[in-house]
Design a protein around this motif. Structure first.
Motif, short mmCIF file in Angstrom:
data_model
loop_
_atom_site.label_atom_id
_atom_site.label_comp_id
_atom_site.label_asym_id
_atom_site.label_seq_id
_atom_site.Cartn_x
_atom_site.Cartn_y
_atom_site.Cartn_z
N GLU A 4 0.83 -1.21 0.00
CA GLU A 4 0.00 0.00 0.00
C GLU A 4 0.86 1.25 0.00
O GLU A 4 0.56 2.22 -0.71
N LEU A 5 1.93 1.26 0.77
CA LEU A 5 2.84 2.41 0.78
C LEU A 5 3.47 2.60 -0.60
O LEU A 5 3.58 3.73 -1.08
N ARG A 6 3.86 1.51 -1.23
CA ARG A 6 4.44 1.59 -2.58
C ARG A 6 3.41 2.12 -3.57
O ARG A 6 3.71 2.94 -4.43
N LEU A 11 1.44 6.59 -6.99
CA LEU A 11 0.40 7.56 -7.31
C LEU A 11 0.92 9.00 -7.17
O LEU A 11 0.64 9.84 -8.02
N GLU A 12 1.69 9.25 -6.13
CA GLU A 12 2.27 10.58 -5.95
C GLU A 12 3.25 10.92 -7.07
O GLU A 12 3.27 12.04 -7.58
N GLU A 13 4.03 9.94 -7.47
CA GLU A 13 4.98 10.14 -8.56
C GLU A 13 4.25 10.43 -9.86
O GLU A 13 4.65 11.29 -10.64
N ALA A 14 3.16 9.71 -10.11
CA ALA A 14 2.36 9.95 -11.31
C ALA A 14 1.76 11.35 -11.28
O ALA A 14 1.73 12.03 -12.31
N ASP A 15 1.28 11.78 -10.12
CA ASP A 15 0.73 13.14 -10.00
C ASP A 15 1.78 14.19 -10.30
O ASP A 15 1.51 15.18 -10.99
N ARG A 16 3.00 13.99 -9.79
CA ARG A 16 4.09 14.94 -10.06
C ARG A 16 4.42 14.97 -11.55
O ARG A 16 4.62 16.03 -12.13
N TYR A 17 4.48 13.80 -12.16
CA TYR A 17 4.78 13.70 -13.59
C TYR A 17 3.73 14.45 -14.40
O TYR A 17 4.05 15.22 -15.31
N LEU A 18 2.46 14.22 -14.09
CA LEU A 18 1.39 14.88 -14.83
C LEU A 18 1.41 16.40 -14.63
O LEU A 18 1.17 17.16 -15.57
N ALA A 19 1.72 16.84 -13.42
CA ALA A 19 1.82 18.29 -13.16
C ALA A 19 2.97 18.89 -13.97
O ALA A 19 2.81 19.95 -14.58
#
Length: 54
Positions: A4-6, A11-19
């Motif tokens: 779950e932590l991974r 998900l956070e990494e994907a959000d940063r990439y999209l931003a």
């Protein structure tokens, strides 16, 4: 718990990439979003290709 932590990290990494991508190329047009939403299910349901390890 580790899984779950991974998942959350990814998900956070994907959000940063999209931003970052949005900053670089701008917000997608509505037509582009609609096309992507229509195409996504067929990609999601496509069987995976065998990898070199298989």
């Amino acid at each position: 718990m580790k899984a779950e932590l991974r998942r959350q990290e990814l998900l956070e990494e994907a959000d940063r990439y999209l931003a970052d991508l949005t900053d670089e190329v701008g917000t997608p047009l509505r037509a582009d979003v609609a096309k992507a939403k229509k195409l996504a299910p067929s990609i999601k349901n496509k069987p995976e290709s065998p990898t070199a390890d298989q």
